[in-house]
Every structure is written in C-alpha cells, then in structure tokens.
Design a protein around this motif. Structure first.
Motif: not given
Ligand code: GDP
Length: 360
Positions: A21-25, A28-30, A136-142, A204-207
């Motif tokens: 996936g794209h950087v910061d998406h 790693t968190s998933v 489809a990540n970060k659904i908690d940010t809606v 999903v939400s990795a958070m």
């Molecule tokens: P990677 O570059 O794809 O490995 O992305 P990271 O896992 O490092 O995540 C990038 C940023 O997005 C970090 O600051 C994470 O804390 C944040 N992040 C990742 N997943 C989620 C999520 O599901 N919800 C929220 N709110 N933030 C997330």
C-alpha cells in the motif's frame, strides 16, 4: 516423521501473506494490530515470531474472529505474515517465477483513496496474479465515529449513526470505483460471493482494531477456498526458499534470512544460494530462530533448531555467504545431484534478472 529422508510427507503449509500500500496508509499499523491481537488472544503465546515473518495459527485466528470463524471449516494451519511491508519487498521476493507471497493485503486509507504507490502495488499484484483483498483503513477517522475496540466491522458499522455510516459508505464506494476503473470488480467483502472473480473490501481501523477479525477471516477463507491445492507440499522434501536479507550477525558471520516455502531445511544440509557473481554451494552451520522474549536476557537473541518445515522464516548461518543476494533463491540439495540443484537456482536467477529489466 523424519525417520527417513526419502519418504514423502504430504501436508498443507501456511499461506504466505504480504501487506502492500501507499506510504502512511497504515501497512505497519495493520501488521502490528494483527500481531498485537494475536498476542492477547493466544494466551499461551500461540503466535510465533519467525525471522522476517510472524505466524498466526488457525486457533488464534479463530479466537480473534470469534463467531466469524468455525475452525472446523479449515485445514490450512494459519497465516504467515511477512514482516517487511511494502511493494518493493513484495516485488523482489519471488518463488519459482511467481510472487513469494501467496496472497496480499492492499491497505488503502479511506480518506486518501488510491495514491501513486497504490497504483504501483495494483500493477504488481496484477502482473504476478496474486490474489488480494483491500483493507480500507482508518475508518475511525470518519467524523463522529463511535468505536468498539476489536469488533467485527459489520457490527460496529451497524452501530454508527446514519450520517456516519453514510460518510463511510461514500469513501468505501470511492475505493470500490477506483478498483473497478483498474479492471477489478470489487465490493464490500460481505457482499462478495466469489472471491476468485471479485476483490473483497474490508473496512478496518488499525487504531481501534475494528475489522481486524474480518480481515483475518477473509484471508483464511480465501486461502482455504482457492489456494488449498497450491499449499500441498512434501514437507519432508528438500527445502526451497527465498532470501529476504543478507546480514552480518555477531558470532555467526554473514547469515541469510530466508522464507522457506517448500520442504524442510536441516542443520546438516548442503544448500545452493543465488549470488551476485556466481552460485554459492555451502553447508548449513546453524539454523537460528528468534529466542522467545521471556528468555532474551540469556546470551544470544537466537536459538538453534535442528530442522524447520515450510512455511517459515529462518536465519541460516553458513560459510561463504558474503556474495549472496536478497531476493535470490535458496535450495537444499539433500539426496540430489548438486549440479541439478545449481541448474535450478541459476534458471530462477535468470528469470528474476529478465523480470527486473522488464520492470526497469
Ligand atoms: P505505513 O507507512 O503504510 O506503514 O503506515 P503506518 O502504519 O506507519 O501509519 C501511518 C500513520 O497513520 C501513523 O501515524 C499511524 O498511527 C496512522 N494510522 C495507521 N492506521 C490508522 C488507523 O486505522 N486510524 C488512525 N486514526 N490512524 C492510523
């Protein structure tokens, strides 16, 4: 089981999973969330940390997934996640001309949708014909999202207000549209009947961990349904793997981190490895796996094992590895002609070189 080196020992191995996936998406968190949930649920420490990979066994998946998974529906042993996310590692990690990963998770931020590295990842998945699902990540940010930690996503989705659900739907349909523009018919995973022809999208939400149970369930189901035959291996056979990394390790010299995807590697094996200048033939000096965290105060970070069966990640210490390359094939010789095995390794190396030129 290992009473004879010539017997065949058919078994189903663990599918190998990569996260792209794209950087910061949130790749790693998933991965971290999957590992974290597995540590909590598997009280006996049932996930095992491999070199370069993490194994999540079926019983742990079924605990995380709760009612989503009936473990008797499955006979694959679980999932092996490659720890290094990103499509650069995915594209260079090959097995027999295909991708090393049997299956992939493409992580897409619901707010950002498709970005340049998402496009690249899609192209690579298409070219390597690797089945994948979209997280489809970060659904908690809606805005207004009301989280239920670690819940299956359908339940948590139903419990949102109409407005929040509508906002999320809009973002998800954007992603589904973007997939379809690139030739993938896609839908929310619970609407997908046939994962062979359709890409399942898992919100999903990795958070908060929401949707992680679903993600594991869908991956397990997809593997079981469409990859079972490909997972049938002769575990007693000579090991075959791909070099993740070539590393200097105190006390061991140059070592190889290898993902083994077929057969067995043993402490007394001769192996053939792809090198920058020529093919390397050498004898295994030690097979090393990470020592459990609880014991790490003692001497080395590693512990020795006598043998290891696919699929697994392992560190191999052996002489003359300085010239070895990451991405190169590694094959155990066992009771075959060395020249035949060298031939196989060279053919695979040539294949990788051609592909690199084509991509270049
Ligand atoms: P990677 O570059 O794809 O490995 O992305 P990271 O896992 O490092 O995540 C990038 C940023 O997005 C970090 O600051 C994470 O804390 C944040 N992040 C990742 N997943 C989620 C999520 O599901 N919800 C929220 N709110 N933030 C997330």
């Amino acid at each position: 089981m290992s009473d004879s080196t010539t017997s065949t020992d058919a078994a189903l191995r663990t599918p190998i999973v990569a996260v792209l996936g794209h950087v910061d998406h949130g790749k790693t968190s998933v991965l971290d969330k999957v590992r974290g949930s597995a540590v909590i649920e598997g009280e006996a420490g049932a996930i095992t940390q491999h070199i370069g990979a993490t194994a999540v066994p079926l019983d742990v998946i079924s605990e995380i997934a709760g009612e989503l998974v009936d473990p008797t529906d499955f006979d694959l042993p679980g999932l092996l996640f490659i720890d290094t996310p990103g499509h650069h590692s995915f594209a260079t990690l090959r097995s027999r001309g295909g991708a090393l990963a049997d299956i992939a998770i493409l992580v897409v931020d619901v707010n950002d949708g498709f970005q340049p590295q998402t496009e690249e990842a899609i192209e690579i998945l298409k070219r390597s014909e690797t089945p994948f699902i979209v997280a489809a990540n970060k659904i908690d940010t809606v805005p207004g999202w009301n989280p239920t930690e670690d819940a299956p996503v359908q339940a948590t989705y139903e419990s949102q207000s109409d407005r929040v659900r509508g906002d999320l739907d809009e973002k998800l349909y954007e992603i589904i549209g973007q997939l379809s523009d690139r030739g993938f018919s896609a839908d929310l995973y619970w609407r997908v009947q046939n994962f062979q022809n359709n890409v399942g999208v898992v919100p999903v939400s990795a958070m908060t961990g929401e949707g992680i149970p679903d993600l594991l369930t869908v991956m397990m189901g997809l593997s079981q349904r469409y990859m079972k035959e490909a997972m049938e291996i002769d575990v007693a056979g000579p090991g075959v793997g791909t070099v993740l990394e070539v590393k200097e390790e105190k006390g061991f010299g140059t070592t190889l981190d290898v993902v083994l995807y077929d057969g067995t590697v043993r402490e007394d094996d001769t192996i053939v490895v792809g090198g920058a200048d020529s093919t390397i033939v050498t004898d295994v000096r030690a097979l090393l796996k990470p020592r459990p965290l609880s014991e790490i105060r003692t001497e080395s970070r590693f512990e020795n094992v006598d043998e290891l069966k696919a699929a697994a990640g392992i560190k191999i210490a052996a002489p003359e590895l300085d010239d070895a390359m990451s991405g190169a094939p590694m094959r155990v010789v066992r009771d075959r002609e060395i020249d035949d095995v060298i031939g196989e390794v060279e053919a695979e190396l040539a294949d990788i070189a051609v592909d690199t030129v084509e991509q270049g």
